[in-house]
Design an enzyme around this catalytic site. Structure first.
Site, PDB file in Angstrom:
ATOM      1  N   ASP A  42       0.851  -1.177   0.000  1.00 16.97           N
ATOM      2  CA  ASP A  42       0.000   0.000   0.000  1.00 16.97           C
ATOM      3  C   ASP A  42       0.902   1.248   0.000  1.00 16.97           C
ATOM      4  O   ASP A  42       2.126   1.152   0.126  1.00 16.97           O
ATOM      5  CB  ASP A  42      -0.978  -0.015   1.178  1.00 16.97           C
ATOM      6  N   GLU A  64     -10.605   6.912   4.306  1.00 15.87           N
ATOM      7  CA  GLU A  64      -9.593   6.326   5.190  1.00 15.87           C
ATOM      8  C   GLU A  64      -9.726   6.855   6.623  1.00 15.87           C
ATOM      9  O   GLU A  64     -10.836   7.036   7.120  1.00 15.87           O
ATOM     10  CB  GLU A  64      -8.196   6.531   4.586  1.00 15.87           C
TER      11      GLU A  64
HETATM   12  C1  BGC Z   1      -3.245  10.024  -1.509  1.00 11.35           C
HETATM   13  C2  BGC Z   1      -4.083   8.767  -1.446  1.00 11.35           C
HETATM   14  C3  BGC Z   1      -3.502   7.844  -0.483  1.00 11.35           C
HETATM   15  C4  BGC Z   1      -3.252   8.527   0.847  1.00 11.35           C
HETATM   16  C5  BGC Z   1      -2.537   7.600   1.769  1.00 11.35           C
HETATM   17  C6  BGC Z   1      -3.094  10.621  -0.137  1.00 11.35           C
HETATM   18  O1  BGC Z   1      -2.301  11.736  -0.168  1.00 11.35           O
HETATM   19  O2  BGC Z   1      -3.858  10.936  -2.349  1.00 11.35           O
HETATM   20  O3  BGC Z   1      -4.134   8.150  -2.694  1.00 11.35           O
HETATM   21  O4  BGC Z   1      -4.385   6.795  -0.338  1.00 11.35           O
HETATM   22  O5  BGC Z   1      -2.520   9.691   0.698  1.00 11.35           O
HETATM   23  O6  BGC Z   1      -2.345   8.177   3.026  1.00 11.35           O
HETATM   24  C1  BGC Z   2      -5.143   3.143   0.195  1.00 17.16           C
HETATM   25  C2  BGC Z   2      -5.333   2.201  -0.952  1.00 17.16           C
HETATM   26  C3  BGC Z   2      -5.139   2.930  -2.254  1.00 17.16           C
HETATM   27  C4  BGC Z   2      -3.814   3.643  -2.270  1.00 17.16           C
HETATM   28  C5  BGC Z   2      -3.572   4.438  -3.529  1.00 17.16           C
HETATM   29  C6  BGC Z   2      -3.883   3.939   0.074  1.00 17.16           C
HETATM   30  O1  BGC Z   2      -3.819   4.908   1.068  1.00 17.16           O
HETATM   31  O2  BGC Z   2      -5.135   2.413   1.400  1.00 17.16           O
HETATM   32  O3  BGC Z   2      -6.599   1.613  -0.894  1.00 17.16           O
HETATM   33  O4  BGC Z   2      -5.237   2.024  -3.309  1.00 17.16           O
HETATM   34  O5  BGC Z   2      -3.738   4.522  -1.182  1.00 17.16           O
HETATM   35  O6  BGC Z   2      -4.359   5.554  -3.578  1.00 17.16           O
END
Ligand code: BGC
Ligand code: BGC
Length: 634
Positions: free
Chosen positions: A314, A520
């Site tokens: 991830d 998230e």
């Molecule tokens: C990104 C996301 C990612 C997340 C993880 C963001 O800055 O745009 O894609 O899932 O950070 O913490």
């Molecule tokens: C998320 C994933 C996602 C990735 C890319 C992460 O923070 O947990 O689900 O695919 O970011 O955006």
């Protein structure tokens, strides 16, 4: 004598061979097995691998974010993959052409390297092609679980694949096959259900995204049918939906049997369906970070389940292995790669990653066999999906983005995802379906005319948006206006006060309230309440007029204190851009059919509470859902 001739001829033969070779490579036609699509994939992989340097191999294992990518970077570091993080787009409201040009630009960098290995571009298309302006936004998984309709979900996968390919992208980080066991988790809406059997059934979306795996295929081998399909990614392996109190990225405490029977179920079928990639979870299992769990990644997934695609980390997933993310990056790289992760979503500091991994291999902390396993898997996916033959995207699918056909499909999914929780006060007639013809009706609430809220997180931006300027779609208010009889007066008032409602003599009111958008950890909630003014609007409207309350939320929320005031209650989850799916059912063109795929709790202190638990005492149980019959003339 014979020896003499041979001796004299050898230099001549050698010269001739050399000449041929020179001529062939000068016009670029030296036969390279790996470039020959007629060769079996394994032969192509072997041929290519024996030509690759360590730097080229490590490049394949590196995934970087588009904001740090360029043709030059791809070329210089042999980068194997680029991604869009949530909301990471080439331009605001970027067109299909902007997208295709960007992807092709990176691709040309990759193709200009010595071996010309194409990069694979990935994006979170988790409810349609959600980062992209004008795309069809389907209901989030929490709503799709309600439909109990894997075939519908498969069609959504196929439609999503077309919209993603329209923008030149061949790879999606979907589906999320988390089994959310505690709705306090901010990602609960990415989960189809608390019931592993429903999650497992919904992995049928993989066959829509990638295409149907041919009968008799070897189990565990990745499959992508062709240029109208995309490689998919089952995530997040494993136990992401089982963390304590639903805290994101936290610890899932459960024995091995529980892990298998609840959280692993979706992976069994995903692997059998030929899922191309699997993403590791940020979370821990019994205190061990999943990104470090060699037993579950290399042991269980690769050896026991015989998964042959690639495992991806991830976002900064290996960095987060240490209490302070990135504080011991060498340890993170070593542990993650040795655990069996094949591609690392770095995503920014790729020189650091490449430097560390190179050093670890050169000093024998990581054996070459581990690198070879990773690269073999990445190349297997790239060969299988035809990326070597078709690395450059064109605009031939551009009409697919947000097409009417896909919007109709999304509308159908919305209809089937609604759950009717209440229909009429005790002892009174049902209020749904509503008459289309009425003197004057009220549409109220913070979510009645707000596409951003209607779509939720992972839409246009990572956290989602508010308002109607970012997506193309139909709000619930728009949908009501389009559906009622032309003689019906529709009054829209977002936050009416009680006196106004009482004096206005509405025939009935539709109140739409709910949660704001989140993604998230930002969505983790310990109180699970509907934010104000939601509850006040319910009170002000339902106090004096027949009211139908529609809740827009990523999960069950605290609703019990307000239910008695309502005449009808509908859970609409996060339906996406097609608001007409809601009015189709409210006004009886279709009946309500949805059944809860989650338990609706009474109070937060009951959580976690899932169907089958000894202390099960829900407000609405798992599987609950009232039905209505469609009405012919309305
Ligand atoms: C990104 C996301 C990612 C997340 C993880 C963001 O800055 O745009 O894609 O899932 O950070 O913490
Ligand atoms: C998320 C994933 C996602 C990735 C890319 C992460 O923070 O947990 O689900 O695919 O970011 O955006």
């Amino acid at each position: 004598m014979a020896g003499e001739i041979l001796r004299r001829r050898v230099p001549f033969v050698a010269l001739l061979l050399l000449l041929c070779f020179w001529a062939a490579s000068a016009n670029g036609s030296e036969y390279m097995k790996y470039k020959d699509p007629k060769q079996p994939v394994n032969v192509r992989i072997k041929d290519l691998m024996k030509r690759m340097t360590l730097a080229e191999k490590i490049g394949q294992m590196t995934q970087i974010e588009r904001s740090v990518a360029s043709a030059d970077v791809l070329k210089s570091y042999f980068i194997g993959s680029v991604l869009s993080g949530g909301g990471s787009v080439p331009a605001t409201n970027a067109s299909v052409e902007n997208w295709v040009n960007m992807v092709n630009e990176f691709q040309r960098g990759a193709l200009s390297t010595r071996l010309g290995i194409p990069m694979i571009y990935g994006i979170d298309a988790v409810h349609g092609h959600n980062n992209v302006y004008k795309a069809t936004v389907f209901p989030h998984n929490v709503g799709l679980g309600v439909t109990r309709d894997p075939q519908l979900v498969k069609k959504i996968g196929a439609a999503t694949a077309l919209e993603v390919r329209a923008t030149g992208i061949p790879y999606v980080f979907a589906p999320c096959i988390a089994v959310c066991r505690d709705p306090r988790w901010g990602r609960c809406y990415e989960s189809y259900s608390e019931d592993p059997a429903i999650v497992k059934a919904m992995t049928e979306i993989i066959s829509g995204l990638q295409g149907d795996i041919p009968p008799g295929s070897r189990k565990g081998v990745p499959f992508v049918a062709g240029k109208q399909n995309v490689a998919s990614c089952a995530k997040h392996y494993v136990g992401d939906g089982g963390t304590t109190k639903g805290i994101n990225e936290n610890n899932t405490v459960i024995d091995f049997h529980g892990l298998l029977s609840i959280h692993m179920q979706g992976y069994f079928s995903a692997v059998i369906k030929g899922v191309s990639t699997i993403m590791i979870s940020f979370s821990s299992w019994n205190g061990v970070k999943m990104h470090a769990n060699r037993d579950l990644i290399t042991g269980f997934l690769k050896h026991n389940l015989r998964f042959r695609g690639f495992v991806i980390s991830d976002w900064q997933g290996i960095d987060r292995m240490t209490p302070i993310p990135g504080s011991n990056y060498t340890y993170s790289v070593e542990t993650g790669v040795l655990a069996g992760i094949d591609m690392i979503m770095v995503p920014y500091n790729y020189t650091d990653f490449i430097g560390n991994l190179t050093m670890l291999v050169n000093k024998n902390f990581i054996p070459m066999s581990r690198i070879d396993d990773a690269v073999k898997r990445i190349l297997r996916v790239k060969f299988t999906m035809g990326l070597f033959e078709n690395p450059i995207a064109d605009l031939s699918l551009s009409h697919q983005l947000g097409s009417q056909e896909h919007r109709d499909l999304a509308r159908e999914a919305v209809r089937k995802s609604l759950v009717l929780l209440k229909n009429g006060k005790p002892g009174y007639e049902p209020v749904l379906p509503l008459p289309k013809k009425a003197a004057k009706i009220l549409v109220a609430g913070t979510h009645a005319h707000n596409l951003g809220y209607q779509c939720g997180g992972w839409t246009i931006t990572w956290q989602g948006t508010s308002g109607n300027n970012n997506s193309v779609g139909t709000t619930i208010l728009d949908a009501v206006r389009k559906t009622v009889d032309p003689s019906t007066e529709v009054v829209y008032y977002e936050e009416p006060d009680a006196g106004y409602v009482e004096s206005s003599k509405f025939s009935y009111a539709i109140v739409v309230v709910g949660e704001h958008s989140y993604a998230e950890s930002y969505g983790d909630s310990m109180n699970m309440s509907i934010p104000e003014p939601g509850p006040s609007i319910i009170k002000n409207v339902c106090g004096s007029v027949k009211c139908i309350v529609v809740i827009i939320s990523g999960r069950p929320v605290v609703i019990e204190p307000y239910v008695a005031q309502m005449d009808a209650l509908v859970a609409a989850w996060l339906p996406g851009t097609e608001g007409l799916g809601i009015t189709d059912v409210l006004f009886g063109d279709y009946g309500f059919t949805g059944k809860l795929a989650r338990t609706w709790f009474k109070t937060v202190d009951q959580l976690p509470m899932n169907v089958g638990d000894p202390h099960y005492d829900p407000l609405y149980p798992f599987g609950f859902g009232l039905t209505t019959d469609p009405v012919k003339e309305n």
